[in-house]
Design an enzyme around this catalytic site. Structure first.
Site: not given
Ligand code: NAD
Length: 356
Positions: A141, A190, A222, A246, A250
Site C-alpha cells: 500500500y 506468501k 491462502d 486488511d 475483515d
C-alpha cells in the site's frame, strides 16, 4: 492517575457511540479513582463543514499531546461527491500516518450470548477469540507504484517493500500481545512466492527466539484464509502484513456476525494509540438512538489495557459488557427473540452501571 484523552466523535452515529464510551470511562474514573481529561476534536465530514479540511492541523497537534485517541466514525453521503483528497475518510489515513500508527489490532470474538449471530454454524464457535495484528504503514500500500508502456499495452505496478526494522517492530507487538493471551502466534505470509514474505518469515522467526514461551507457526495466506473458515478456534494471534491483514481482519470479523461489537486499536511506538470501532458512521440509523455502542465501549476497554496499562479497569469494562448481554439486553443489530431491546443510551447506561 491522570490521563489526557483526545476525543474525535466524527459523523453519523460516531458522536452517539462515543458518548456512551465516555459515560463508561467516567464511571471507571469514579470507581477506580482516575481522572480522564478529554479534549473534543474535529475530523471527517463535520471538520470539512467547519474548517474546509477533513483533518485540521489542530486535531493532529492535540492528539500528539494526548495519551490516547478515541474515535467514533467518519463519512456520509453528504460528502460523497468531494474529490478523493478532500473526503472525510482522508482523515483516517492522515491520522494513521501523522500519528505514526504502524500496528493495527483487530480482535474477533464470538460472545457466548451472541453465538447465534456467528456465521459459521458447525464446530465450536464459542471458542473463537482471535487477535489480528496487521502491519499498517508499509508493504504494497506504500511501495512504489505507477504505469508504463509495454509491448502488451499499458502496464501498472505496485511494489511490496518491507524492511527488517518494520517487520521486527510489528512482530514484537504480536508476541507481546500473545503473552497476555494464549501465547500462540500464527505468522501469515506468501513465502513460497514473494521475496518480501521470505524476509518477513526470517525476521519473525528470529524475533520469536526472544519469546521462547510463545508458540510460533507460519501459514501461507491462502491456507490461512481457508483455516479461518474451517476452524477459527485454532487461532490466537495472527501476525501479518498490511494487505493480507486488511483482508484477513475483515474475514475474521465477519465470522462473528456482529459489526456493532467489533473494536480496534492502532498503535505506534511507546504506549500511544488510537482506538475506534470497526464499523462506519451508519448514516441509515444516525440520530435515532439505534446504534450499538458496544464496539466503541470495547475500543475504550482496549485503550485502558494497551495504552493506559489499566488491566483491572479494562477487565471490568469487558465483564460489564458480558453481564449486559447475559442479562438479555440487546440493540437492534444483535436482537433475537426473548431478549430486551434497548437504545444506544440505555445500553451505555447499563454497561456503566455494571462497572464494579
Ligand atoms: P457502516 O459500517 O457505517 O454500516 C454498515 C451497516 O451496518 C449499516 O446497515 C449500519 O446501519 C450497520 N451498522 C454499522 N455500525 C453499527 C452499529 N454500531 N450499530 C448498529 N448497526 C450498525 O458502513 P457503510 O454503510 O459502508 O458506510 C457508511 C459511511 O461510513 C461511509 O461514508 C463510509 O465511508 C464510512 N466508513 C467509515 C469508517 C470509519 O470511520 N472508520 C469505516 C467504514 C465506513
Amino acid at each position: 492517575m491522570n490521563f489526557r484523552l483526545a476525543v474525535i466523535p466524527g459523523d453519523g452515529i460516531g458522536p452517539e457511540v462515543v458518548n456512551q464510551a465516555l459515560k463508561v470511562l467516567d464511571r471507571v474514573a469514579s470507581v477506580y479513582g482516575h481522572t480522564f481529561e478529554k479534549v473534543n476534536l474535529l475530523a471527517g465530514g463535520c471538520a470539512i463543514d467547519e474548517t474546509g479540511e477533513p483533518l485540521p492541523k489542530v486535531t493532529v497537534e492535540e492528539c500528539l499531546k494526548s495519551d490516547a485517541v478515541l474515535l467514533g466514525a467518519v463519512g456520509g453521503s453528504k460528502w460523497d461527491n468531494l474529490p478523493g483528497n478532500k473526503r472525510p475518510e482522508q482523515a483516517l489515513l492522515g491520522l494513521r500516518g501523522q500519528l505514526k500508527l504502524y500496528a493495527n489490532l483487530r480482535p474477533a470474538v464470538v460472545y457466548e450470548q451472541l453465538k447465534d449471530a456467528c456465521l459459521l454454524k458447525a464446530g465450536n464457535t464459542s471458542d473463537i477469540d482471535i487477535m489480528v495484528v496487521r502491519e499498517l504503514t508499509g508493504g504494497i500500500y506504500f511501495g512504489e507504484r505507477g504505469r508504463r508502456d509495454s509491448e502488451m499495452g499499458q502496464q501498472a505496478f505496485d511494489t511490496e517493500v518491507y524492511s527488517t526494522y518494520e517487520i521486527e517492530r510489528i512482530a514484537r507487538i504480536a508476541f507481546d500481545i500473545a503473552r497476555k493471551r494464549k501465547s500462540r502466534v500464527t505468522s501469515v505470509d506468501k513465502a513460497n512466492i514473494l521475496e518480501s514474505s521470505r524476509l518477513w518469515r526470517e525476521v519473525v522467526t528470529q524475533i520469536s527466539k526472544d519469546y521462547p514461551d510463545v508458540e510460533l507457526n507460519h501459514l501461507y495466506v491462502d491456507n490461512a484464509s481457508m483455516q479461518l473458515i474451517k476452524d477459527p478456534s485454532q487461532f490466537d494471534v495472527i501476525l501479518t502484513t498490511n494487505m493480507f491483514g486488511d483482508i484477513l481482519s475483515d474475514e475474521a470479523s465477519m465470522i462473528t456476525g456482529s459489526i456493532g461489537m467489533l473494536p480496534s486499536a492502532s498503535l505506534g511506538d511507546g504506549n500511544f494509540g488510537l482506538y475506534e470501532p470497526v464499523h462506519g458512521s451508519a448514516p441509515d440509523i444516525a440520530g435515532q438512538d439505534k446504534a450499538n455502542p458496544l464496539a466503541t465501549i470495547l475500543s475504550a476497554a482496549m485503550m485502558l489495557r494497551y495504552t493506559l496499562n489499566l488491566k483491572k479497569e479494562a477487565d471490568a469494562v469487558e465483564k460489564a459488557v458480558n453481564r449486559v448481554l447475559e442479562e438479555g439486553y440487546r440493540t437492534g443489530d444483535i436482537m433475537s427473540p426473548g431478549k430486551t431491546l434497548v437504545g444506544t443510551q440505555k445500553m451505555g447506561d447499563m454497561v456503566a452501571g455494571f462497572i464494579e
